[in-house]
Design an enzyme around this catalytic site. Sequence first.
Site, PDB file in Angstrom:
ATOM      1  N   SER A 103       0.926  -1.231  -0.084  1.00  0.00           N
ATOM      2  CA  SER A 103       0.043  -0.179  -0.045  1.00  0.00           C
ATOM      3  C   SER A 103       0.957   1.037   0.098  1.00  0.00           C
ATOM      4  O   SER A 103       1.629   1.747   0.853  1.00  0.00           O
ATOM      5  CB  SER A 103      -1.066   0.237   1.222  1.00  0.00           C
ATOM      6  OG  SER A 103      -1.353   1.169   1.670  1.00  0.00           O
TER       7      SER A 103
HETATM    8  N1  LIG Z   1      -7.737   8.510   1.584  1.00  0.00           N
HETATM    9  C1  LIG Z   1      -7.296   7.024   2.184  1.00  0.00           C
HETATM   10  C2  LIG Z   1      -7.231   5.980   1.161  1.00  0.00           C
HETATM   11  C3  LIG Z   1      -6.747   4.847   1.763  1.00  0.00           C
HETATM   12  C4  LIG Z   1      -6.953   3.527   0.893  1.00  0.00           C
HETATM   13  O1  LIG Z   1      -7.380   3.755  -0.247  1.00  0.00           O
HETATM   14  N2  LIG Z   1      -6.371   2.611   1.371  1.00  0.00           N
HETATM   15  C5  LIG Z   1      -6.340   1.281   0.600  1.00  0.00           C
HETATM   16  C6  LIG Z   1      -5.083   0.709   0.654  1.00  0.00           C
HETATM   17  S1  LIG Z   1      -3.866   1.784  -0.162  1.00  0.00           S
HETATM   18  C7  LIG Z   1      -7.494   0.273   1.203  1.00  0.00           C
HETATM   19  O2  LIG Z   1      -7.474   0.098   2.355  1.00  0.00           O
HETATM   20  N3  LIG Z   1      -8.171  -0.480   0.320  1.00  0.00           N
HETATM   21  C8  LIG Z   1      -9.088  -1.470   0.920  1.00  0.00           C
HETATM   22  C9  LIG Z   1     -10.558  -0.997   0.314  1.00  0.00           C
HETATM   23  O3  LIG Z   1     -10.756  -0.123  -0.156  1.00  0.00           O
HETATM   24  O4  LIG Z   1     -11.308  -2.029   0.651  1.00  0.00           O
HETATM   25  C10 LIG Z   1      -6.009   7.499   2.924  1.00  0.00           C
HETATM   26  O5  LIG Z   1      -5.287   8.251   2.177  1.00  0.00           O
HETATM   27  O6  LIG Z   1      -5.652   6.986   3.917  1.00  0.00           O
END
Ligand SMILES: N[C@@H](CCC(=O)N[C@@H](CS)C(=O)NCC(=O)O)C(=O)O
Length: 200
Positions: free
Chosen positions: A10
């Site tokens: 990530s």
């Molecule tokens: N705006 C959030 C975005 C976080 C995000 O998209 N995280 C992803 C990993 S990079 C995630 O947890 N994805 C799992 C999902 O969407 O189910 C941040 O900057 O922390």
Amino acid sequence: MIRLYDHPLSGNCYKVRLALNQLGVEYEKVTVDIFKGEQNSPEFVALNPNRKIPVLVDNGFVIWESNAILLYLGKRFFPNRIYSDEPKTFGRICQWLLFGKTTLDPALARARFMTRFVPEEARDPKELEALRESGRTALRVLNEYLKENEFLAGSYSIADIGCFAYVSTAEEGGVSLSDFPAVKRWCERVCSQPGYIPIY
Ligand SMILES: N[C@@H](CCC(=O)N[C@@H](CS)C(=O)NCC(=O)O)C(=O)O
């Protein structure tokens, strides 16, 4: 004790790992396997109802949203070399962190995700090309600024960390940096900062 709910692939978690490392802060990592849906477990949803990593827990204080975590860490471990409270510098840091979250990341992170993790037959080629084009538009903005500036907010800061994560992985999403020489030179400067660690 600081705990980071993390995943090694990530980019958003990488921002936090890089900042913690550069601040010299010890922390514990808990891997959340988002590919297996662990972000939807009741225990994790209790921490972040938005079901996304990263989440940072600092002695019971829970915070999520990667760029908010960067601001928190900057202030929490103040004074340090990656954060400034001086009004204009702080304003510039916020400007680039918000540009990162609203303009750069949505294009570059999504293009990378589709290219790396969505099987070709399941991709929408038009959507992918539109994301790559939005990524290039955002990189042009960054490139113009970096022609005149070494870093995004005066000296190296969390603003650079916030924007670097998905710029450094842009090529994984099919967005070449070769048309953005000032961005490439900035990436080299970021990589030479004390305490730098690569995403993987
Ligand atoms: N705006 C959030 C975005 C976080 C995000 O998209 N995280 C992803 C990993 S990079 C995630 O947890 N994805 C799992 C999902 O969407 O189910 C941040 O900057 O922390």
